[in-house]
Design an enzyme around this catalytic site. Structure first.
Site, mmCIF file in Angstrom:
data_model
loop_
_atom_site.group_PDB
_atom_site.id
_atom_site.type_symbol
_atom_site.label_atom_id
_atom_site.label_comp_id
_atom_site.label_asym_id
_atom_site.label_seq_id
_atom_site.Cartn_x
_atom_site.Cartn_y
_atom_site.Cartn_z
ATOM 1 N N GLU A 75 0.841 -1.197 0.000
ATOM 2 C CA GLU A 75 0.000 0.000 0.000
ATOM 3 C C GLU A 75 0.880 1.252 0.000
ATOM 4 O O GLU A 75 1.868 1.319 0.729
ATOM 5 C CB GLU A 75 -0.906 0.029 1.229
ATOM 6 C CG GLU A 75 -2.056 -0.952 1.191
ATOM 7 C CD GLU A 75 -3.256 -0.443 0.399
ATOM 8 O OE1 GLU A 75 -3.168 0.653 -0.183
ATOM 9 O OE2 GLU A 75 -4.282 -1.155 0.396
ATOM 10 N N HIS A 111 -3.599 -3.068 -8.288
ATOM 11 C CA HIS A 111 -4.793 -3.687 -7.710
ATOM 12 C C HIS A 111 -5.903 -3.783 -8.747
ATOM 13 O O HIS A 111 -6.668 -4.760 -8.770
ATOM 14 C CB HIS A 111 -5.242 -2.851 -6.509
ATOM 15 C CG HIS A 111 -6.258 -3.524 -5.644
ATOM 16 N ND1 HIS A 111 -6.847 -2.886 -4.574
ATOM 17 C CD2 HIS A 111 -6.806 -4.764 -5.666
ATOM 18 C CE1 HIS A 111 -7.701 -3.710 -3.986
ATOM 19 N NE2 HIS A 111 -7.698 -4.851 -4.634
ATOM 20 N N ASP A 147 -7.226 1.489 -8.035
ATOM 21 C CA ASP A 147 -5.873 1.914 -7.678
ATOM 22 C C ASP A 147 -4.826 0.965 -8.282
ATOM 23 O O ASP A 147 -5.112 -0.206 -8.510
ATOM 24 C CB ASP A 147 -5.706 1.989 -6.155
ATOM 25 C CG ASP A 147 -6.003 0.676 -5.441
ATOM 26 O OD1 ASP A 147 -7.096 0.103 -5.661
ATOM 27 O OD2 ASP A 147 -5.143 0.214 -4.671
#
Length: 216
Positions: free
Chosen positions: A146, A189, A199
């Site tokens: 992330e 993703h 994203d």
């Protein structure tokens, strides 16, 4: 994932509820960060350091995700690791960290990268399965990273420090698990089969990113 501008009050949390939260709202849990301990080897959890605070990537800090947000495993012995999934939090780093520590969230990622300085926090060990890809098969065989920020504000959040830190992390993961350094195995993703997220978005610079990964 792109979303309308949030209300002035609580902008991070409002956007995060729409883009990231799968269950209950983020809690105000305090992260316990441990001094990073470098782990060598190739992802063999039978021989790796499993002490509290140990990390797989040298220089990372440890802040544990809730055990409800990942599954204990013994990769690569039970599942081979052959993909790395790139995410964007749609929140600030502290909010994302709190969310992954919320047992009601039911999702997490192995790593979280701060935008301003590229600081890396590991929240799930690489041998364990983080609920991050939105696809069980891909969860089993991938590692999720992330990146702090918002996909519609790339100039603010997709910093040189974040790109470089992420590239070094990806290169390290790839070396540990023999993941090819190509776009078939390092994906967004949004590219996961049956993905419902967009994203890291169209303004993530894949050419720049992959060049950095290969130059490490």
């Amino acid at each position: 994932m792109n979303h309308p501008n949030p209300p002035t009050k609580h902008p991070d949390r409002s956007r995060l509820r729409r883009a990231l939260l799968l269950g209950a709202g983020a809690t105000a849990l305090s992260a316990i960060v441990y001094t990073a301990v470098s782990i060598t080897g190739h992802g063999d959890s039978r021989h790796s350091n499993t002490a509290v605070g140990a990390v797989d990537q040298a220089g990372a800090a440890w802040s544990a995700a809730s055990g409800a947000n990942y599954r204990a495993a013994d990769r690569p012995h039970d599942y081979a690791i052959d993909r790395i999934v790139v995410h964007v939090t749609e929140s600030t780093q502290p909010i994302a960290e709190q969310v992954f520590q919320d047992p009601g969230h039911r999702a997490s990622a192995h790593y979280l990268i701060r935008a301003d300085d590229g600081h890396i926090t590991q929240m799930v060990r690489e041998h364990d399965v983080a609920f991050q890809a939105g696809n069980r098969e891909w969860n089993n065989s991938s590692i999720g990273i992330e990146h702090e920020g918002f996909v519609n504000q790339p100039d603010r959040w997709f910093t040189e420090a974040a790109y470089k830190a992420s590239a070094e992390l990806v290169a390290g993961i790839a070396e540990r698990h023999d993941v090819p350094l190509d776009r078939e195995h390092i994906v967004g993703h949004n590219e996961v089969p049956d993905a419902t997220h967009t994203d890291p978005g169209p303004r993530w610079d894949w050419d720049r990113y992959m060049a950095l990964v290969r130059s490490v």
